[in-house]
Each structure stands twice: as structure tokens, then as C-alpha cells.
Write a protein that holds these residues in place. Structure first.
Motif, PDB file in Angstrom:
ATOM      1  N   LEU A 174      -0.555  45.279  51.858  1.00 43.28           N
ATOM      2  CA  LEU A 174      -1.546  44.938  52.901  1.00 43.28           C
ATOM      3  C   LEU A 174      -2.817  44.989  52.390  1.00 43.28           C
ATOM      4  O   LEU A 174      -3.266  46.208  51.725  1.00 43.28           O
ATOM      5  CB  LEU A 174      -1.126  45.835  54.074  1.00 43.28           C
ATOM      6  N   VAL A 175      -3.759  44.267  53.057  1.00 43.64           N
ATOM      7  CA  VAL A 175      -5.172  44.149  52.461  1.00 43.64           C
ATOM      8  C   VAL A 175      -6.102  44.628  53.757  1.00 43.64           C
ATOM      9  O   VAL A 175      -5.857  44.229  54.873  1.00 43.64           O
ATOM     10  CB  VAL A 175      -5.720  42.880  51.944  1.00 43.64           C
ATOM     11  N   ASP A 176      -6.938  45.407  53.544  1.00 47.86           N
ATOM     12  CA  ASP A 176      -8.043  45.956  54.367  1.00 47.86           C
ATOM     13  C   ASP A 176      -8.997  44.738  54.552  1.00 47.86           C
ATOM     14  O   ASP A 176      -9.461  44.196  53.921  1.00 47.86           O
ATOM     15  CB  ASP A 176      -8.982  46.953  53.679  1.00 47.86           C
ATOM     16  N   GLN A 177      -8.828  44.464  55.769  1.00 46.63           N
ATOM     17  CA  GLN A 177      -9.650  43.190  56.431  1.00 46.63           C
ATOM     18  C   GLN A 177     -10.974  43.352  56.886  1.00 46.63           C
ATOM     19  O   GLN A 177     -11.560  42.287  57.484  1.00 46.63           O
ATOM     20  CB  GLN A 177      -8.691  42.451  57.430  1.00 46.63           C
ATOM     21  N   ARG A 178     -11.611  44.524  56.675  1.00 50.83           N
ATOM     22  CA  ARG A 178     -12.773  44.917  57.428  1.00 50.83           C
ATOM     23  C   ARG A 178     -14.081  44.131  56.851  1.00 50.83           C
ATOM     24  O   ARG A 178     -14.992  44.215  57.366  1.00 50.83           O
ATOM     25  CB  ARG A 178     -13.000  46.313  57.314  1.00 50.83           C
ATOM     26  N   ASN A 179     -13.623  43.657  55.499  1.00 48.82           N
ATOM     27  CA  ASN A 179     -14.840  42.888  54.989  1.00 48.82           C
ATOM     28  C   ASN A 179     -14.733  41.432  55.190  1.00 48.82           C
ATOM     29  O   ASN A 179     -14.275  40.999  56.405  1.00 48.82           O
ATOM     30  CB  ASN A 179     -15.122  43.161  53.418  1.00 48.82           C
ATOM     31  N   ASP A 180     -14.767  40.663  54.233  1.00 50.93           N
ATOM     32  CA  ASP A 180     -14.789  39.106  54.452  1.00 50.93           C
ATOM     33  C   ASP A 180     -13.328  38.252  53.925  1.00 50.93           C
ATOM     34  O   ASP A 180     -13.605  37.352  53.668  1.00 50.93           O
ATOM     35  CB  ASP A 180     -16.141  38.465  53.837  1.00 50.93           C
ATOM     36  N   ILE A 181     -12.660  39.323  53.671  1.00 51.28           N
ATOM     37  CA  ILE A 181     -11.295  38.522  53.342  1.00 51.28           C
ATOM     38  C   ILE A 181     -10.836  37.336  54.103  1.00 51.28           C
ATOM     39  O   ILE A 181     -10.460  36.231  53.582  1.00 51.28           O
ATOM     40  CB  ILE A 181     -10.109  39.682  53.290  1.00 51.28           C
ATOM     41  N   THR A 182     -11.202  37.324  55.467  1.00 53.12           N
ATOM     42  CA  THR A 182     -10.572  36.182  56.213  1.00 53.12           C
ATOM     43  C   THR A 182     -11.388  34.902  56.187  1.00 53.12           C
ATOM     44  O   THR A 182     -11.206  33.952  56.502  1.00 53.12           O
ATOM     45  CB  THR A 182     -10.171  36.624  57.775  1.00 53.12           C
ATOM     46  N   ASP A 183     -12.843  35.223  55.444  1.00 51.96           N
ATOM     47  CA  ASP A 183     -13.599  34.233  55.400  1.00 51.96           C
ATOM     48  C   ASP A 183     -13.548  33.430  54.214  1.00 51.96           C
ATOM     49  O   ASP A 183     -14.162  32.286  53.888  1.00 51.96           O
ATOM     50  CB  ASP A 183     -15.020  34.540  55.546  1.00 51.96           C
ATOM     51  N   LEU A 184     -12.710  34.131  53.157  1.00 47.69           N
ATOM     52  CA  LEU A 184     -12.562  33.615  51.750  1.00 47.69           C
ATOM     53  C   LEU A 184     -11.039  33.001  51.569  1.00 47.69           C
ATOM     54  O   LEU A 184     -11.206  31.967  50.969  1.00 47.69           O
ATOM     55  CB  LEU A 184     -12.565  34.652  50.940  1.00 47.69           C
ATOM     56  N   PHE A 185     -10.008  33.622  52.154  1.00 48.95           N
ATOM     57  CA  PHE A 185      -8.821  33.184  51.376  1.00 48.95           C
ATOM     58  C   PHE A 185      -7.775  33.119  52.996  1.00 48.95           C
ATOM     59  O   PHE A 185      -8.231  33.751  53.944  1.00 48.95           O
ATOM     60  CB  PHE A 185      -8.075  34.224  50.663  1.00 48.95           C
ATOM     61  N   CYS A 186      -6.905  31.986  52.735  1.00 44.14           N
ATOM     62  CA  CYS A 186      -5.901  31.722  53.706  1.00 44.14           C
ATOM     63  C   CYS A 186      -4.878  33.135  53.533  1.00 44.14           C
ATOM     64  O   CYS A 186      -4.567  33.696  52.499  1.00 44.14           O
ATOM     65  CB  CYS A 186      -5.246  30.514  53.410  1.00 44.14           C
ATOM     66  N   GLU A 187      -3.967  32.827  54.507  1.00 45.44           N
ATOM     67  CA  GLU A 187      -2.756  33.869  54.318  1.00 45.44           C
ATOM     68  C   GLU A 187      -1.705  33.400  53.143  1.00 45.44           C
ATOM     69  O   GLU A 187      -1.381  32.190  53.172  1.00 45.44           O
ATOM     70  CB  GLU A 187      -1.961  33.889  55.944  1.00 45.44           C
ATOM     71  N   PRO A 188      -1.445  34.181  52.419  1.00 42.78           N
ATOM     72  CA  PRO A 188      -0.436  33.691  51.512  1.00 42.78           C
ATOM     73  C   PRO A 188       1.167  33.771  51.591  1.00 42.78           C
ATOM     74  O   PRO A 188       1.775  33.174  50.961  1.00 42.78           O
ATOM     75  CB  PRO A 188      -0.845  34.754  50.102  1.00 42.78           C
ATOM     76  N   PHE A 189       1.368  34.649  52.751  1.00 41.29           N
ATOM     77  CA  PHE A 189       2.979  34.845  52.792  1.00 41.29           C
ATOM     78  C   PHE A 189       3.239  34.208  54.150  1.00 41.29           C
ATOM     79  O   PHE A 189       2.747  34.265  55.021  1.00 41.29           O
ATOM     80  CB  PHE A 189       3.098  36.397  52.956  1.00 41.29           C
ATOM     81  N   PRO A 190       4.409  33.394  54.228  1.00 45.66           N
ATOM     82  CA  PRO A 190       5.012  32.627  55.359  1.00 45.66           C
ATOM     83  C   PRO A 190       5.468  33.504  56.379  1.00 45.66           C
ATOM     84  O   PRO A 190       6.190  34.454  56.249  1.00 45.66           O
ATOM     85  CB  PRO A 190       5.795  31.526  54.819  1.00 45.66           C
ATOM     86  N   GLY A 191       5.053  33.196  57.699  1.00 46.53           N
ATOM     87  CA  GLY A 191       5.645  33.813  58.666  1.00 46.53           C
ATOM     88  C   GLY A 191       4.961  35.135  59.082  1.00 46.53           C
ATOM     89  O   GLY A 191       5.906  35.814  59.867  1.00 46.53           O
ATOM     90  N   THR A 192       4.024  35.643  58.403  1.00 43.15           N
ATOM     91  CA  THR A 192       3.725  36.933  58.749  1.00 43.15           C
ATOM     92  C   THR A 192       1.998  36.850  58.279  1.00 43.15           C
ATOM     93  O   THR A 192       1.598  35.923  57.951  1.00 43.15           O
ATOM     94  CB  THR A 192       4.713  37.927  57.873  1.00 43.15           C
ATOM     95  N   SER A 193       1.704  38.284  58.190  1.00 44.70           N
ATOM     96  CA  SER A 193       0.405  38.377  57.814  1.00 44.70           C
ATOM     97  C   SER A 193       0.339  39.490  56.378  1.00 44.70           C
ATOM     98  O   SER A 193       0.905  40.476  56.607  1.00 44.70           O
ATOM     99  CB  SER A 193      -0.453  38.798  59.054  1.00 44.70           C
TER     100      SER A 193
END
Length: 526
Positions: A174-193
């Protein structure tokens, strides 16, 4: 020649050509009816072949990665996952069947244990209620939490290392999302986060995790507070370029025997420490099965994990189509200046020219009065990434003022030159990621020593770069550069523990880096 997208699949074009060849009537003798019939026959073949419909053509990237990527994602939400094949040459490095199988089983594990599942809720509830002792059940899920540290290159390298560890220990990353990870990369695993929920019980503590923290594993070892009869509910793992000897004991077999029963690990690192995992005997056995070609770890896992968001991918495709797609060959030139203050230095420019011309990556300039006119002009594009635009300006002017000795046309392009690194600023990080991907799309690559930015680009592109040595005393080094042994990143100042000192001597596929004696890297057995 560069790779380009085509309107029709190669097999479809072949079948259409074959059909056209079988229609042997001469045009002059054909009636309108015959022409209409032949035209309809060809068109019907296009429309009626289900295996080559438009949807499958869009998803050709998934089929050219040897089954590496999972299906089931919405294409429009993450174009890079499906469209990279339109820009990238097919990789000659195919994932093993064991790796593909392991990724599919990991996806099922992540879906069963990921955020908002019953298993995750049970695990976090125990974490919140009891921070000292846990009674592990056989069906409980275990986790490793990645936290971002240092710049973008360091973060990508450490995340691949964490995921490598997760694969071989059956943990959920699981990755800490408090920085800009969601602005850089799409979710890599299907059906989950893969995003660590913001209400994770330890979120408020993560920033304070350091070597003085009571749950820091190295500190617990140093203070002799590790109790083999009980297991803490979580541990903080510290893996940095200056890690202490006790922190490095994370990479010892006997310590992994203890850690494997701890349900939560929080890892902070600025290193690509995957090579050190190969020096743990029980891990090495698993890793060899997954990666029979030892120097493909980062290449495969980065292609699996990292899919730039549509905004970043738009930056990549616009630059590529505008400046690089027409070229017969693209040379990537990544320039990092480590001196303080940094900027433009003539000795660095001299080193760049010495390396690129000595290695025949760039032509020399024609002598005055000479003309080298070729019937077919060959275009070579040079993609420069640097915080300092003066290097690309100098290179551009050089080839504008005088022709090349080979007659090649040299075009120089630099996407940005922001002079100062601005980590955690959204647009800056997006531009940096786009430039990393552009570098990975080049045919040949020159990088700066110790640059994690360059390491990521070479691994993504499957490229063995020429590495510029670090200048000393304001002089261009001689030789100016060295060819990398493999496309794998270097683990700068690798966390080699005392338990691994002998193992590394007998492990032929872990070598000291070409340009960094304190670093190690994976190579295919020499």
C-alpha cells in the motif's frame, strides 16, 4: 527506424494483401460489378475478423508485454496502459511464466486484502487496539507500506524495491497517498486500490517514524528489545544510503525469519535496494524463478506498476509526436550537475561532447569549407533533460552553425529547464515523469553518474546507457564515460549487511557499479 502506430494490425494487412493478390483480374477487363464485389469482399474481411477489431488494436500493448499486465481496466481512464506500444519498440525482454503467474496471484491477494475489505479492517483494528503483541492466524493478511522520500527518481526506485519484497513475502503493498502519487500514476491492480486509506491508524505517526522511534527495527536490535517469543503489530524499516549496521540487518536471513510474522511493515527508503534482496539465500531462490534473466527486475516491474495518468501521458505524446517521431534515431541525453552551485560549466559541456563523439553517438562537426551532402538526409533527434537549458542551447547552436561530418541533420529538443528541483510540486513532478518516459523511448541513452532520474529511464527503456563520470577539480574526466553493464539501476551506497559480506563475493549476478564503488547492481551472469 522509429516505432509508429498503424491503422491496421500487421496480420490483418498481410491477409488483405493476400486477398488482393488472389484477385488476379485486370482492371481493364473488370466490370463495375466485379470491382464492387472485390471491394466488398476486402471490406467484409476487415469488418468480420473479430480477433482484429478496433478494441483489440487499442489494447495491443497488453498483448505485446508477454501477459505482464492485467486486463479489466477502463481504457479511457488510463490511456498510457494501452497506448505505449504506439511509441515504444517491443521489448526484447519477455517476462517469465513464473513472474506472470505470480503477478496474477498477487492481484488476487491484493483484491482480498486491500483497502475496504474485511481482511484489511480486521488487520487495522488489531493494529489500533494492540501495538505490542499479536496472535497471527494462518489466513491473516500482511502488509508493507511504502512512503515517499526524496525526489521522484528515488521514490520510483524504492517503490519497485518494496513491491519486489511484497511479491516474494506475500505481502500487500500500500502506498502513502498524501503526496502527488494520484497525479502521477494510475492504479496498477485491477478491482482494488494500492492507496493507503487516509484513516489508516498509523497515518499521524508515519511522518515521525525515524531511527529514534520505538518501533524502528534497527533501533530495537541495537537496544536488544526484540523478543522472539512475541511479535509487534508493526515495525518501521529504515533503508537509506546512510543506514546503520543494525538497520542493514533487515537483509539477514535470520532477521527475516522474525519479520515474516509481523503483520505491518512501514518502509522509508531513498534507494533501489532490490539487489540486496538477492543476497538473502531464501529470497534468491524465489527471485531466480521469477527473473531467470537477472537484470530485468526493474524493467518488468516498472512496466507492470507504473502507468502515467492521462495528464502526464498527454505531455509525453505531444512532445514525442512534435519533436521525436520523425527522427531516424533518437539520442537521449540526461544531464545532472552535482556541484554547488550547479549550472552551466564548460568542462561539463566538453565532457558531453567527448563522450558522445568518442562513442559515435553524435557526429563531429564538418571542417570549414568541406561539404558532405548525402542523397538521403538522415535525421537524428537529441532529447536533452536537464535543469539547466544552457547545455541544450549550446548543442543546438553547435549543429546549426556548422554541418555534421556525416551529413546527418541534428535536431536538439529540451522539454523544460526549471533550474531548481521542486519535489512535491504537482506540475513539476508531472513534467519530470513525462521527461523520464521520453528518455525511455530513445534509441540510445547517455546519463549522469548517480542520477536516479537516469536510472529509472534506462530501466523503463531496457537501455544500457553510457554513464558520464563525475568531474573532479572542474576538469572533464578521461575517459569521459563508461557503458553500463546492464539496464538495472545502481543501488547507490548499498545497504550490505555483515551477513551478506561473503555472499556477495560468490554471487556472480550482483556486481559493484561501474561508476560507484559503494553501489551494487544486478547483471545477467557474465
Amino acid at each position: 527506424m522509429r516505432a509508429h502506430s498503424h491503422l491496421l494490425h500487421p496480420k490483418l494487412r498481410f491477409n488483405m494483401k493476400k486477398l488482393e493478390d488472389n484477385i488476379s483480374f485486370k482492371i481493364s477487363g473488370m466490370t463495375k460489378l466485379t470491382i464492387t464485389f472485390a471491394t466488398c469482399l476486402v471490406l467484409s474481411m476487415v469488418l468480420l475478423l473479430p480477433s482484429y477489431n478496433i478494441s483489440n488494436l487499442h489494447k495491443s500493448h497488453l498483448t505485446t508485454t508477454g501477459g505482464l499486465l492485467a486486463t479489466g481496466f477502463d481504457e479511457e481512464s488510463c490511456l498510457s496502459r494501452y497506448h505505449q506500444s504506439s511509441l515504444r519498440k517491443p521489448s526484447p525482454f519477455k517476462p517469465s511464466t513464473n513472474l506472470v503467474s505470480k503477478l496474477r496471484s498477487y492481484e488476487m491477494l491484493h483484491k482480498r486484502c486491500g483497502p475496504n475489505t474485511d481482511a484489511y479492517k480486521r488487520a487495522t483494528k488489531r493494529l489500533g487496539n494492540n501495538n505490542n503483541v499479536i496472535n497471527s492466524n494462518g489466513d491473516d493478511c500482511q502488509y508493507v507500506v511504502w512512503t515517499p522520500m526524496f525526489g521522484l527518481g528515488n521514490r520510483i526506485l524504492s517503490m519497485v524495491s518494496v513491491f519486489t519484497y511484497a511479491l516474494i513475502t506475500d505481502r500487500v503493498m500500500l502506498v502513502d497517498q498524501r503526496n502527488d502519487i494520484t497525479d502521477l500514476f494510475c492504479e496498477p491492480f485491477p478491482g482494488t486500490s494500492w492507496l493507503l486509506p487516509l484513516d489508516f491508524p498509523l497515518t499521524d505517526q508515519i511522518d515521525s517514524f525515524n531511527r529514534t522511534h520505538s518501533h524502528c527495527y534497527g533501533t530495537m536490535l541495537k537496544n536488544h528489545t526484540v523478543n522472539t517469543t512475541t511479535r509487534p503489530s508493526h515495525l518501521y524499516i529504515d533503508i537509506f544510503h546512510d543506514s546503520r549496521d543494525h538497520d542493514k540487518m533487515f537483509f539477514c536471513e535470520e532477521n527475516q525469519a522474525f519479520i515474516k510474522n509481523v503483520p505491518w511493515l512501514v518502509v522509508k527508503s531513498n534507494l533501489y535496494y532490490a539487489p540486496s534482496l538477492w543476497l538473502i539465500p531464501s529470497f534468491q531462490t524465489k527471485l531466480i524463478k521469477l527473473f531467470p534473466q537477472k537484470d530485468t527486475v526493474f524493467h518488468h516491474l516498472s512496466h507492470y506498476l507504473f502507468h502515467p495518468t492521462n495528464q502526464v501521458w498527454g505531455m509525453v505524446t505531444r512532445s514525442y509526436n512534435a519533436y521525436l517521431s520523425r527522427a531516424d534515431e533518437v539520442l537521449g541525453l540526461q544531464i545532472r550537475v552535482f556541484s554547488t552551485p550547479a549550472g552551466y560549466f564548460q568542462h561539463v559541456m566538453d565532457q558531453i561532447m567527448s563522450c558522445t563523439q568518442r562513442e559515435k553517438l553524435l557526429p563531429e562537426l564538418a571542417t570549414k569549407g568541406s561539404q558532405n551532402i548525402t542523397k538521403t538526409l538522415r535525421l537524428k533527434a537529441v532529447l536533452v533533460t536537464s535543469l539547466h537549458p544552457e547545455y541544450s542551447d549550446e548543442l543546438k547552436n553547435m549543429f546549426l552553425e556548422r554541418p555534421s561530418s556525416t551529413g546527418e541533420i541534428i535536431e536538439v529538443y529540451q522539454p523544460s529547464g526549471e533550474r531548481v528541483q521542486q519535489t512535491d510540486k504537482k506540475v513539476h513532478d508531472q513534467k519530470a515523469l513525462a521527461e523520464i518516459y521520453l528518455l525511455s523511448l530513445t534509441d540510445k541513452l547517455v546519463t549522469s553518474t548517480r542520477s536516479t532520474f537516469g536510472y529509472v529511464a534506462q530501466g523503463l527503456g531496457g537501455l544500457k546507457p553510457w554513464i558520464l563520470y563525475e568531474p573532479r577539480h572542474n576538469k572533464a574526466p578521461d575517459p569521459p564515460c563508461v557503458r553500463a553493464m546492464s539496464m538495472e539501476p545502481c543501488s547507490l551506497k548499498a545497504p550490505i549487511s555483515a551477513c551478506q559480506a561473503e555472499t556477495i563475493k560468490t554471487t556472480p549476478f550482483v556486481k559493484y557499479c561501474e561508476d560507484r564503488i559503494t553501489g551494487i547492481k544486478l547483471v545477467d551472469e557474465l
